[in-house]
Design an enzyme around this catalytic site. Sequence first.
Site, mmCIF file in Angstrom:
data_model
loop_
_atom_site.group_PDB
_atom_site.id
_atom_site.type_symbol
_atom_site.label_atom_id
_atom_site.label_comp_id
_atom_site.label_asym_id
_atom_site.label_seq_id
_atom_site.Cartn_x
_atom_site.Cartn_y
_atom_site.Cartn_z
ATOM 1 N NE ARG A 48 0.133 18.657 6.680
ATOM 2 C CZ ARG A 48 1.310 19.240 6.689
ATOM 3 N NH1 ARG A 48 2.402 18.542 7.006
ATOM 4 N NH2 ARG A 48 1.429 20.516 6.396
ATOM 5 C CB ALA A 103 -0.362 21.685 3.409
ATOM 6 C CB SER A 104 -1.245 25.869 7.485
ATOM 7 O OG SER A 104 -1.808 26.861 6.668
ATOM 8 C CD GLN A 105 4.826 25.271 12.047
ATOM 9 O OE1 GLN A 105 4.812 26.458 11.722
ATOM 10 N NE2 GLN A 105 5.618 24.818 13.006
ATOM 11 N N PRO A 106 1.196 22.000 10.733
ATOM 12 C CG PRO A 106 1.455 19.698 10.374
ATOM 13 C CD PRO A 106 2.110 21.020 10.107
#
Length: 383
Positions: A48, A103-106
């Site tokens: 990431r 960036a979306s929450q994993p």
Amino acid sequence: MSGPEGAVVHGSGDDQPENAISGLVARLRESRAIRSEAVAKAFLRVPRHRCVTRHFTAPSSPGARSTVVPQEGPVPPEVLRAVYSDEALVTRLGVDGWPASSASQPSVVARMLEALCLAPGMRVLEIGAGTGYNAALLAEIVGPQGWIRSVDVDASVVAGAQATLDRLGTSNAIVAHGDGYEGAPDHGPYDRIVCTVGIDGISPHWLRQLTSDGIILAPLGHAGFHPVMRCLRSGSDLRGEAVLWCDFMRARGSLCPRPDPLHFVNVQGTGGVVDRHAPVLASPSRYPDLWFFLGCRDQRARLLALRDHTGQEHWGCGLTDDRGAVLLGQDATYITGNSDLLDNALGLVRDWAATDRPELDEWRCQFAQDSTVLVPSNWVLAR
């Protein structure tokens, strides 16, 4: 592809990124966000910190700060901690200073990947490119025989996401500039279509680009939020099932023909009085399930923001009409204006209890045309 089989890809010259990546995967496994080896392997192999090159702390405020994630040399430990936290990261601000891309929450990313039921060799259309991280994860799962095409309306987002894929060496994914509403008809049909922005409904163009047994996964507007829905073909029709409670940045254009789902209550217009009552729930963990229920049963349900006489602002789900509003907050229930709304809301809470407090993923729906999109309708419980 982004690395040899089973490898963790990083470029800092020490073991800190590897530890951060494996730590995140362990936490996502423990929370059951990751349930399959395919998704776990993808998270281990796509770093990431090589996708998020910059993020903002306290966005949309005067104290907004930008943190650069170094792409050459060591990455500071505090930067790694932020990047590998289970948090969404704002990666771009608009001209108005508000978040424009993230960036979306994993854990949300992982649960959506699991819900797609991907297999090697699949062709996937992604609507909304973000940082390119999700496209890289998709590419790892479908493998070299599969193909990912990501579409975004913002040319700068397209350039950044494609740079990520180039940096990772991901050869089976490409990012294109275009209107996601139109899809990418020249490169279909697709086994899966996944949308990573909040939308009001499904584009009819996507159905024409989907295989007969394909799946569409999208965050669809529902009572002011955008829970993730999995949409499946049923003959010539489309049926949907709720998968995950979350929210996404809202798309622009034909995918969102409805007004902004957030409603700011004008307290002065309802007499300026806000009455406070006891909360309707003892367990805040069930709040999303109640919220979803309200959206299924009453079209007046939405995300409300209400400021009381002390100036304190309260947010949550509620009902509103032209005479007032009731907000069912997690800490208290707030009512201004039309007192009948409180009776309506409490009646819905009793209905939820009478149906054994259904959870979000128990709901199923059909779809109906509304303006430019197909929207969920005719909600029923799958029991």
